[in-house]
Design a protein around this motif. Structure first.
Motif, PDB file in Angstrom:
ATOM      1  N   ASN A  53      33.891  26.469  63.295  1.00  0.00           N
ATOM      2  CA  ASN A  53      34.356  27.833  63.046  1.00  0.00           C
ATOM      3  C   ASN A  53      34.749  27.734  61.496  1.00  0.00           C
ATOM      4  O   ASN A  53      35.325  26.532  61.105  1.00  0.00           O
ATOM      5  N   LEU A  54      34.543  28.810  60.819  1.00  0.00           N
ATOM      6  CA  LEU A  54      34.797  28.837  59.329  1.00  0.00           C
ATOM      7  C   LEU A  54      36.317  28.678  59.235  1.00  0.00           C
ATOM      8  O   LEU A  54      36.741  27.942  58.256  1.00  0.00           O
ATOM      9  N   GLU A  55      37.097  29.380  59.840  1.00  0.00           N
ATOM     10  CA  GLU A  55      38.596  29.025  59.698  1.00  0.00           C
ATOM     11  C   GLU A  55      39.032  27.455  59.984  1.00  0.00           C
ATOM     12  O   GLU A  55      39.861  26.848  59.264  1.00  0.00           O
ATOM     13  N   LYS A  56      38.388  26.859  60.997  1.00  0.00           N
ATOM     14  CA  LYS A  56      38.867  25.400  61.300  1.00  0.00           C
ATOM     15  C   LYS A  56      38.382  24.479  60.031  1.00  0.00           C
ATOM     16  O   LYS A  56      39.036  23.566  59.684  1.00  0.00           O
ATOM     17  N   SER A  57      37.171  24.907  59.318  1.00  0.00           N
ATOM     18  CA  SER A  57      36.469  24.176  58.113  1.00  0.00           C
ATOM     19  C   SER A  57      37.457  24.322  57.010  1.00  0.00           C
ATOM     20  O   SER A  57      37.999  23.374  56.491  1.00  0.00           O
TER      21      SER A  57
ATOM     22  N   GLU B 164      33.397  33.441  41.710  1.00  0.00           N
ATOM     23  CA  GLU B 164      32.420  34.331  42.666  1.00  0.00           C
ATOM     24  C   GLU B 164      31.965  35.526  42.098  1.00  0.00           C
ATOM     25  O   GLU B 164      32.412  36.228  41.263  1.00  0.00           O
ATOM     26  N   SER B 165      30.557  35.761  42.615  1.00  0.00           N
ATOM     27  CA  SER B 165      29.996  36.813  42.203  1.00  0.00           C
ATOM     28  C   SER B 165      29.680  37.706  43.099  1.00  0.00           C
ATOM     29  O   SER B 165      30.452  38.576  43.754  1.00  0.00           O
ATOM     30  N   CYS B 166      28.312  37.344  44.145  1.00  0.00           N
ATOM     31  CA  CYS B 166      27.950  38.229  45.016  1.00  0.00           C
ATOM     32  C   CYS B 166      28.816  38.134  46.193  1.00  0.00           C
ATOM     33  O   CYS B 166      28.895  39.074  47.230  1.00  0.00           O
ATOM     34  N   THR B 167      29.908  37.237  46.368  1.00  0.00           N
ATOM     35  CA  THR B 167      30.464  36.975  47.469  1.00  0.00           C
ATOM     36  C   THR B 167      31.923  37.722  47.551  1.00  0.00           C
ATOM     37  O   THR B 167      32.673  38.188  48.297  1.00  0.00           O
ATOM     38  N   GLY B 168      32.188  38.101  46.149  1.00  0.00           N
ATOM     39  CA  GLY B 168      33.199  39.229  46.021  1.00  0.00           C
ATOM     40  C   GLY B 168      34.695  38.788  46.345  1.00  0.00           C
ATOM     41  O   GLY B 168      35.394  39.706  46.543  1.00  0.00           O
ATOM     42  N   GLY B 169      34.788  37.575  46.427  1.00  0.00           N
ATOM     43  CA  GLY B 169      36.019  37.130  46.720  1.00  0.00           C
ATOM     44  C   GLY B 169      36.223  36.412  48.109  1.00  0.00           C
ATOM     45  O   GLY B 169      37.345  36.125  48.475  1.00  0.00           O
ATOM     46  N   ARG B 170      35.175  36.771  49.020  1.00  0.00           N
ATOM     47  CA  ARG B 170      35.459  36.208  50.294  1.00  0.00           C
ATOM     48  C   ARG B 170      35.826  34.564  50.392  1.00  0.00           C
ATOM     49  O   ARG B 170      36.282  34.511  51.196  1.00  0.00           O
ATOM     50  N   ILE B 171      35.055  33.823  49.537  1.00  0.00           N
ATOM     51  CA  ILE B 171      35.671  32.327  49.596  1.00  0.00           C
ATOM     52  C   ILE B 171      37.148  32.269  49.419  1.00  0.00           C
ATOM     53  O   ILE B 171      37.750  31.817  50.307  1.00  0.00           O
ATOM     54  N   ALA B 172      37.751  32.758  48.375  1.00  0.00           N
ATOM     55  CA  ALA B 172      39.248  33.005  48.322  1.00  0.00           C
ATOM     56  C   ALA B 172      39.901  33.565  49.490  1.00  0.00           C
ATOM     57  O   ALA B 172      41.042  33.103  49.763  1.00  0.00           O
ATOM     58  N   SER B 173      39.332  34.468  50.119  1.00  0.00           N
ATOM     59  CA  SER B 173      39.871  35.429  50.989  1.00  0.00           C
ATOM     60  C   SER B 173      40.118  34.270  52.390  1.00  0.00           C
ATOM     61  O   SER B 173      40.858  34.240  53.139  1.00  0.00           O
ATOM     62  N   ALA B 174      38.920  33.456  52.814  1.00  0.00           N
ATOM     63  CA  ALA B 174      38.828  32.640  53.714  1.00  0.00           C
ATOM     64  C   ALA B 174      39.998  31.491  53.435  1.00  0.00           C
ATOM     65  O   ALA B 174      40.616  31.162  54.562  1.00  0.00           O
ATOM     66  N   PHE B 175      40.198  31.164  52.297  1.00  0.00           N
ATOM     67  CA  PHE B 175      41.313  30.130  52.201  1.00  0.00           C
ATOM     68  C   PHE B 175      42.630  30.755  52.285  1.00  0.00           C
ATOM     69  O   PHE B 175      43.520  30.073  52.931  1.00  0.00           O
ATOM     70  N   THR B 176      42.815  31.934  51.565  1.00  0.00           N
ATOM     71  CA  THR B 176      44.299  32.412  51.499  1.00  0.00           C
ATOM     72  C   THR B 176      44.751  32.915  52.910  1.00  0.00           C
ATOM     73  O   THR B 176      45.941  33.248  53.087  1.00  0.00           O
TER      74      THR B 176
ATOM     75  N   VAL C   8      24.319  38.267  54.249  1.00  0.00           N
ATOM     76  CA  VAL C   8      23.869  37.494  53.025  1.00  0.00           C
ATOM     77  C   VAL C   8      25.254  37.024  52.337  1.00  0.00           C
ATOM     78  O   VAL C   8      25.451  35.703  51.994  1.00  0.00           O
ATOM     79  N   GLN C   9      26.309  37.915  52.203  1.00  0.00           N
ATOM     80  CA  GLN C   9      27.693  37.397  51.846  1.00  0.00           C
ATOM     81  C   GLN C   9      28.200  36.346  52.600  1.00  0.00           C
ATOM     82  O   GLN C   9      28.894  35.363  52.153  1.00  0.00           O
ATOM     83  N   GLU C  10      28.363  36.713  53.869  1.00  0.00           N
ATOM     84  CA  GLU C  10      28.927  35.732  54.779  1.00  0.00           C
ATOM     85  C   GLU C  10      27.866  34.504  55.082  1.00  0.00           C
ATOM     86  O   GLU C  10      28.952  33.339  55.032  1.00  0.00           O
ATOM     87  N   GLN C  11      26.841  34.434  54.658  1.00  0.00           N
ATOM     88  CA  GLN C  11      26.199  33.065  55.013  1.00  0.00           C
ATOM     89  C   GLN C  11      26.271  32.508  53.613  1.00  0.00           C
ATOM     90  O   GLN C  11      26.520  31.306  53.674  1.00  0.00           O
ATOM     91  N   ALA C  12      26.438  32.872  52.311  1.00  0.00           N
ATOM     92  CA  ALA C  12      26.534  32.345  51.132  1.00  0.00           C
ATOM     93  C   ALA C  12      28.107  31.974  51.000  1.00  0.00           C
ATOM     94  O   ALA C  12      28.413  30.293  50.678  1.00  0.00           O
ATOM     95  N   THR C  13      29.052  32.387  51.767  1.00  0.00           N
ATOM     96  CA  THR C  13      30.658  32.109  51.603  1.00  0.00           C
ATOM     97  C   THR C  13      30.659  30.808  52.750  1.00  0.00           C
ATOM     98  O   THR C  13      31.157  29.812  52.250  1.00  0.00           O
ATOM     99  N   ARG C  14      29.993  31.094  53.884  1.00  0.00           N
ATOM    100  CA  ARG C  14      29.841  29.708  54.640  1.00  0.00           C
ATOM    101  C   ARG C  14      29.080  28.441  54.149  1.00  0.00           C
ATOM    102  O   ARG C  14      29.713  27.274  54.055  1.00  0.00           O
TER     103      ARG C  14
END
Length: 160
Positions: free
Chosen positions: A3-7, A26-38, A143-149
């Motif tokens: 699970n991404l949240e567990k990671s 981040e470019s194409c992920t639009g902040g999704r990586i930061a959002s997953a962390f915060t 694509v954005q979700e796969q790149a974030t993961r």
């Protein structure tokens, strides 16, 4: 598959215990990586910051990506992501830096760089970068979700 949240929880725990930090460009992920962390409690212990550098002008001005690289190699290139990594690390002084640039679609793809082309890089505390050329399938969101993961998994593989 984890699970991404567990990671992210595991990464926060590991980086906190090592007193290490991370930042994102981040470019194409639009902040999704930061959002997953915060979204996870404790992220303030390890997350120094994140930039969504969507426009080439901002990649150039904020992260120091040379105009020549953007014009000759393009924003979706190994060279651009290398500069994004170095520029974000210089700005944030974090231990680890992730950078992502790609074409999420449905428009913007070319024969040489089809929709789903994404470059994902990690800069480690020893100054070494590891940049991956990915070709993800699916719609824009997929694509954005796969790149974030992929980016989070890349970080996870390198901090353990």
């Amino acid at each position: 598959m984890k699970n991404l949240e567990k990671s992210v929880e595991d990464l926060i725990e590991i980086l906190s215990s090592k007193e290490q930090t991370v930042s994102f460009a981040e470019s194409c992920t639009g902040g999704r990586i930061a959002s997953a962390f915060t979204a996870v409690s404790g992220s303030s212990n390890i997350l120094y910051g994140s930039c969504v550098t969507y426009a080439n002008k901002i990649k150039e001005e904020w992260l120091g990506v040379p105009k020549e690289i953007l014009e000759t190699k393009g924003a979706v290139s190994q060279e651009c992501v290398e500069y994004m990594l170095r520029g974000m690390q210089k700005m944030a002084s974090s231990d680890y830096t992730l950078a992502v640039s790609g074409i999420a679609g449905p428009t913007g793809g070319t024969e040489l760089k089809p929709v789903g082309t994404v470059y994902i890089g990690l800069l480690t505390p020893d100054g070494n970068s590891d940049i991956h050329h990915c070709l993800f399938k699916g719609d824009r969101h997929q694509v954005q979700e796969q790149a974030t993961r992929f980016a989070i998994e890349l970080l996870e593989k390198n901090v353990k």
